[in-house]
Design a protein around this motif. Structure first.
Motif, PDB file in Angstrom:
ATOM      1  N   SER A 103       0.768  -1.196   0.108  1.00  0.00           N
ATOM      2  CA  SER A 103      -0.094  -0.080   0.098  1.00  0.00           C
ATOM      3  C   SER A 103       0.954   1.118  -0.058  1.00  0.00           C
ATOM      4  CB  SER A 103      -1.015  -0.019   1.294  1.00  0.00           C
ATOM      5  OG  SER A 103      -1.853   0.983   1.259  1.00  0.00           O
ATOM      6  N   PHE A 104       2.016   1.136   0.803  1.00  0.00           N
ATOM      7  CA  PHE A 104       2.688   2.732   0.886  1.00  0.00           C
ATOM      8  C   PHE A 104       3.936   2.499   0.302  1.00  0.00           C
ATOM      9  CE2 PHE A 104       5.793   5.017   3.414  1.00  0.00           C
ATOM     10  CZ  PHE A 104       5.121   6.182   3.411  1.00  0.00           C
ATOM     11  N   PRO A 105       4.277   3.528  -0.496  1.00  0.00           N
ATOM     12  CA  PRO A 105       3.347   4.728  -0.986  1.00  0.00           C
ATOM     13  C   PRO A 105       2.648   4.163  -2.160  1.00  0.00           C
ATOM     14  CG  PRO A 105       5.454   5.148  -1.802  1.00  0.00           C
ATOM     15  CD  PRO A 105       5.595   3.895  -1.152  1.00  0.00           C
ATOM     16  N   SER A 106       1.695   5.298  -2.728  1.00  0.00           N
ATOM     17  CA  SER A 106       1.007   4.896  -3.868  1.00  0.00           C
ATOM     18  C   SER A 106       1.958   4.995  -5.127  1.00  0.00           C
ATOM     19  CB  SER A 106      -0.199   5.769  -4.085  1.00  0.00           C
ATOM     20  OG  SER A 106      -1.017   5.737  -5.339  1.00  0.00           O
ATOM     21  N   ALA A 107       2.257   4.021  -5.899  1.00  0.00           N
ATOM     22  CA  ALA A 107       2.904   4.267  -6.882  1.00  0.00           C
ATOM     23  C   ALA A 107       2.276   4.867  -8.236  1.00  0.00           C
ATOM     24  CB  ALA A 107       3.339   2.876  -7.461  1.00  0.00           C
ATOM     25  N   HIS A 108       0.757   4.876  -8.114  1.00  0.00           N
ATOM     26  CA  HIS A 108       0.098   5.539  -8.996  1.00  0.00           C
ATOM     27  C   HIS A 108       0.051   7.167  -8.976  1.00  0.00           C
ATOM     28  CE1 HIS A 108      -1.673   1.616 -10.316  1.00  0.00           C
ATOM     29  NE2 HIS A 108      -2.222   2.193 -11.257  1.00  0.00           N
ATOM     30  N   ALA A 109       0.160   7.392  -7.594  1.00  0.00           N
ATOM     31  CA  ALA A 109       0.056   8.852  -7.342  1.00  0.00           C
ATOM     32  C   ALA A 109       1.505   9.328  -7.531  1.00  0.00           C
ATOM     33  CB  ALA A 109      -0.266   9.349  -5.797  1.00  0.00           C
ATOM     34  N   LEU A 110       2.664   8.547  -6.941  1.00  0.00           N
ATOM     35  CA  LEU A 110       4.002   8.929  -7.227  1.00  0.00           C
ATOM     36  C   LEU A 110       4.410   9.061  -8.563  1.00  0.00           C
ATOM     37  CD1 LEU A 110       6.892   7.440  -5.264  1.00  0.00           C
ATOM     38  CD2 LEU A 110       7.231   8.221  -7.657  1.00  0.00           C
ATOM     39  N   GLY A 111       3.831   8.123  -9.765  1.00  0.00           N
ATOM     40  CA  GLY A 111       4.298   8.222 -10.792  1.00  0.00           C
ATOM     41  C   GLY A 111       3.541   9.471 -11.521  1.00  0.00           C
ATOM     42  N   ALA A 112       2.227   9.426 -11.186  1.00  0.00           N
ATOM     43  CA  ALA A 112       1.607  10.531 -11.843  1.00  0.00           C
ATOM     44  C   ALA A 112       2.290  11.910 -11.565  1.00  0.00           C
ATOM     45  CB  ALA A 112       0.108  10.580 -11.617  1.00  0.00           C
ATOM     46  N   ALA A 113       2.665  12.170 -10.482  1.00  0.00           N
ATOM     47  CA  ALA A 113       2.981  13.515  -9.997  1.00  0.00           C
ATOM     48  C   ALA A 113       4.550  13.785 -10.553  1.00  0.00           C
ATOM     49  CB  ALA A 113       3.153  13.336  -8.426  1.00  0.00           C
ATOM     50  N   ALA A 114       5.342  12.674 -10.560  1.00  0.00           N
ATOM     51  CA  ALA A 114       6.533  12.610 -11.222  1.00  0.00           C
ATOM     52  C   ALA A 114       6.418  12.991 -12.865  1.00  0.00           C
ATOM     53  CB  ALA A 114       7.199  11.531 -11.059  1.00  0.00           C
ATOM     54  N   ILE A 115       5.625  12.214 -13.423  1.00  0.00           N
ATOM     55  CA  ILE A 115       5.699  12.088 -15.041  1.00  0.00           C
ATOM     56  C   ILE A 115       4.731  13.441 -15.572  1.00  0.00           C
ATOM     57  CG2 ILE A 115       4.874  11.107 -17.279  1.00  0.00           C
ATOM     58  CD1 ILE A 115       7.593   9.942 -15.833  1.00  0.00           C
ATOM     59  N   VAL A 142      -6.067  11.172  -9.817  1.00  0.00           N
ATOM     60  CA  VAL A 142      -5.596   9.770  -9.821  1.00  0.00           C
ATOM     61  C   VAL A 142      -5.375   9.302  -8.210  1.00  0.00           C
ATOM     62  CG1 VAL A 142      -3.422   8.269  -9.859  1.00  0.00           C
ATOM     63  CG2 VAL A 142      -4.230   9.713 -11.949  1.00  0.00           C
ATOM     64  N   MET A 143      -4.935  10.493  -7.299  1.00  0.00           N
ATOM     65  CA  MET A 143      -4.894  10.207  -6.152  1.00  0.00           C
ATOM     66  C   MET A 143      -6.317   9.792  -5.478  1.00  0.00           C
ATOM     67  SD  MET A 143      -2.357  13.511  -5.092  1.00  0.00           S
ATOM     68  CE  MET A 143      -2.689  13.388  -3.266  1.00  0.00           C
ATOM     69  N   LEU A 144      -7.277  10.482  -5.831  1.00  0.00           N
ATOM     70  CA  LEU A 144      -8.701  10.282  -5.552  1.00  0.00           C
ATOM     71  C   LEU A 144      -9.079   9.068  -5.767  1.00  0.00           C
ATOM     72  CD1 LEU A 144     -11.390  11.163  -3.944  1.00  0.00           C
ATOM     73  CD2 LEU A 144     -11.875  12.234  -6.164  1.00  0.00           C
ATOM     74  N   SER A 145      -8.906   8.679  -7.073  1.00  0.00           N
ATOM     75  CA  SER A 145      -9.372   6.974  -7.487  1.00  0.00           C
ATOM     76  C   SER A 145      -8.617   6.050  -6.638  1.00  0.00           C
ATOM     77  CB  SER A 145      -9.006   7.246  -8.930  1.00  0.00           C
ATOM     78  OG  SER A 145      -7.575   7.028  -8.988  1.00  0.00           O
ATOM     79  N   ARG A 146      -7.388   6.140  -6.379  1.00  0.00           N
ATOM     80  CA  ARG A 146      -6.919   5.010  -5.504  1.00  0.00           C
ATOM     81  C   ARG A 146      -7.326   4.806  -4.061  1.00  0.00           C
ATOM     82  NH1 ARG A 146      -5.160   2.049  -9.092  1.00  0.00           N
ATOM     83  NH2 ARG A 146      -3.558   1.284  -7.602  1.00  0.00           N
ATOM     84  N   VAL A 147      -7.964   6.215  -3.491  1.00  0.00           N
ATOM     85  CA  VAL A 147      -8.604   5.899  -2.402  1.00  0.00           C
ATOM     86  C   VAL A 147     -10.031   5.459  -2.738  1.00  0.00           C
ATOM     87  CG1 VAL A 147      -9.770   7.294  -0.262  1.00  0.00           C
ATOM     88  CG2 VAL A 147      -7.171   7.684  -1.340  1.00  0.00           C
ATOM     89  N   VAL A 148     -10.810   5.996  -3.299  1.00  0.00           N
ATOM     90  CA  VAL A 148     -12.031   5.475  -3.719  1.00  0.00           C
ATOM     91  C   VAL A 148     -12.378   4.107  -4.053  1.00  0.00           C
ATOM     92  CG1 VAL A 148     -14.185   5.816  -5.302  1.00  0.00           C
ATOM     93  CG2 VAL A 148     -13.048   7.912  -4.229  1.00  0.00           C
ATOM     94  N   VAL A 157      -1.537   7.823  -0.692  1.00  0.00           N
ATOM     95  CA  VAL A 157      -1.483   8.976  -2.076  1.00  0.00           C
ATOM     96  C   VAL A 157      -0.893  10.314  -1.669  1.00  0.00           C
ATOM     97  CG1 VAL A 157      -3.461   7.553  -2.875  1.00  0.00           C
ATOM     98  CG2 VAL A 157      -3.933   9.618  -1.610  1.00  0.00           C
ATOM     99  N   ILE A 158      -0.959  10.850  -0.515  1.00  0.00           N
ATOM    100  CA  ILE A 158      -0.496  11.786  -0.272  1.00  0.00           C
ATOM    101  C   ILE A 158       1.239  11.850  -0.213  1.00  0.00           C
ATOM    102  CG2 ILE A 158      -0.136  13.707   1.484  1.00  0.00           C
ATOM    103  CD1 ILE A 158      -3.052  13.361   2.521  1.00  0.00           C
ATOM    104  N   VAL A 159       1.767  10.874   0.437  1.00  0.00           N
ATOM    105  CA  VAL A 159       3.278  10.617   0.199  1.00  0.00           C
ATOM    106  C   VAL A 159       3.606  10.561  -1.011  1.00  0.00           C
ATOM    107  CG1 VAL A 159       4.976   9.193   1.332  1.00  0.00           C
ATOM    108  CG2 VAL A 159       3.120  10.171   2.919  1.00  0.00           C
ATOM    109  N   GLY A 160       2.800   9.778  -1.808  1.00  0.00           N
ATOM    110  CA  GLY A 160       3.252   9.341  -3.156  1.00  0.00           C
ATOM    111  C   GLY A 160       3.269  10.586  -3.823  1.00  0.00           C
ATOM    112  N   ALA A 161       2.318  11.415  -3.875  1.00  0.00           N
ATOM    113  CA  ALA A 161       2.369  12.714  -4.753  1.00  0.00           C
ATOM    114  C   ALA A 161       3.429  13.547  -4.230  1.00  0.00           C
ATOM    115  CB  ALA A 161       0.975  13.379  -4.704  1.00  0.00           C
ATOM    116  N   LEU A 162       3.777  13.687  -3.020  1.00  0.00           N
ATOM    117  CA  LEU A 162       4.782  14.301  -2.496  1.00  0.00           C
ATOM    118  C   LEU A 162       6.224  14.027  -2.890  1.00  0.00           C
ATOM    119  CD1 LEU A 162       3.798  15.044   1.086  1.00  0.00           C
ATOM    120  CD2 LEU A 162       3.849  16.686  -0.626  1.00  0.00           C
TER     121      LEU A 162
END
Length: 305
Positions: A103-115, A142-148, A157-162
């Motif tokens: 679960s930690f961190p969200s690779a989707h949120a991390l990848g989305a924020a990075a790319i 993307v962050m919201l979708s992973r939680v929902v 998702v917060i840590v991933g995006a950061l």
């Protein structure tokens, strides 16, 4: 938690009820939409996006390779941290059964924020404020979708995006130098592997090596200007890579072979626009260029240099 429980004292604050509360306030049509939009953060989607921009994009090749380097670094960071902390995914009524990974961190949120954050920096289209706004909307969605959909906690998702945003800043610190970012990814994946993470760290390590070698090879060479030649060169590699992967799975399924395979694959991706010059005179390439690419050139924005 893989031998590191003292490093994550906030784990008790991970509460699946938060996922349920967030989902309860989201209308059903939006939930259905988010289950599809979440794929904008899929690793495969981000890799295809990066490769497409690198092969067919206009402008500075250094900026195009920089996007691929950031993608590799995001994989290294996400894989390393996931494997070290090994935090299970949420357990809710709507969490997909047997959803793989941690679960930690969200690779989707991390990848989305990075790319998407990187694209907001390097693309030369609209204004920078507009690019950042669009990237921000995609990342938050993307962050919201992973939680929902119940596969990540809010903290993930917060840590991933950061972390993803941090990678963009690190890339800027390295002056958008692909070699430096690939090297950074190599160090991160190597440290994670030594500590004990086996969550795609061999993939990230191999891709980092291939990126470093591949970029050193292509950075001063002439790229093909024929979209058809690049496309054909890329297609010709598919059977070779599938065969390589099959042999690796059947006979040599261990981490040194995986590292070698992904290093070769990444180096090849970087070299395709150079090697494509060797097939520009092929009849099939000329026909494809005349019938497809000359009429419908890939409408990819130029990279800002």
């Amino acid at each position: 938690m893989n031998g590191f429980p003292s490093l994550v004292p906030a784990y008790q604050f991970y509460d699946a009820q938060t996922n349920e509360a967030v989902r309860d306030v989201v209308p059903e049509p939006i939930i259905w939409l988010l289950t599809h939009v979440t794929h904008l953060g899929d690793g495969a989607v981000l890799v295809v996006l990066g490769v497409t921009l690198y092969w067919f994009g206009a402008g500075d090749r250094r900026q195009r390779a920089f996007v691929l380097a950031i993608a590799t670094a995001s994989l290294a960071v996400a894989a390393g941290i996931k494997g070290i902390f090994a935090i299970p995914r949420p357990e809710t009524a709507f969490t997909p059964l047997e959803y793989p990974g941690y679960s930690f961190p969200s690779a989707h949120a991390l990848g989305a924020a990075a790319i998407y954050g990187t694209l907001a920096v390097v693309l030369n289209i609209w204004t920078k404020r507009t690019r950042i706004l669009i990237a921000g909307i995609v990342i938050i969605t993307v962050m919201l979708s992973r939680v929902v959909i119940g596969v990540h906690y809010v903290e993930d998702v917060i840590v991933g995006a950061l972390l993803g945003t941090g990678l963009v800043l690190i890339g800027m610190y390295f002056n958008r130098n692909p070699y430096s970012v690939f090297t950074f990814a190599l160090l991160i994946s190597a440290v994670a592997f030594v500590i004990g993470s086996r969550e795609f760290t061999t993939l990230a390590f191999g891709a980092s090596i291939g990126g470093m070698v591949g970029w050193q090879y292509v950075r001063d060479q002439e790229f093909s200007s024929s979209g058809a030649a690049i496309a054909v060169s890329g297609i010709l590699a598919i059977p070779l890579m599938l065969g390589f992967r099959g042999v690796e799975l059947l006979l040599f399924s261990h981490w040194p072979t995986e590292i070698f395979m992904y290093a070769v694959l990444t180096a090849f991706v970087l070299a395709v626009p150079v090697w494509a010059k060797q097939v520009e005179d092929w009849t099939v390439v000329n026909r494809l260029q005349d019938s497809v690419f000359s009429r419908r050139q890939p409408n990819i924005p130029e990279m800002d240099d």
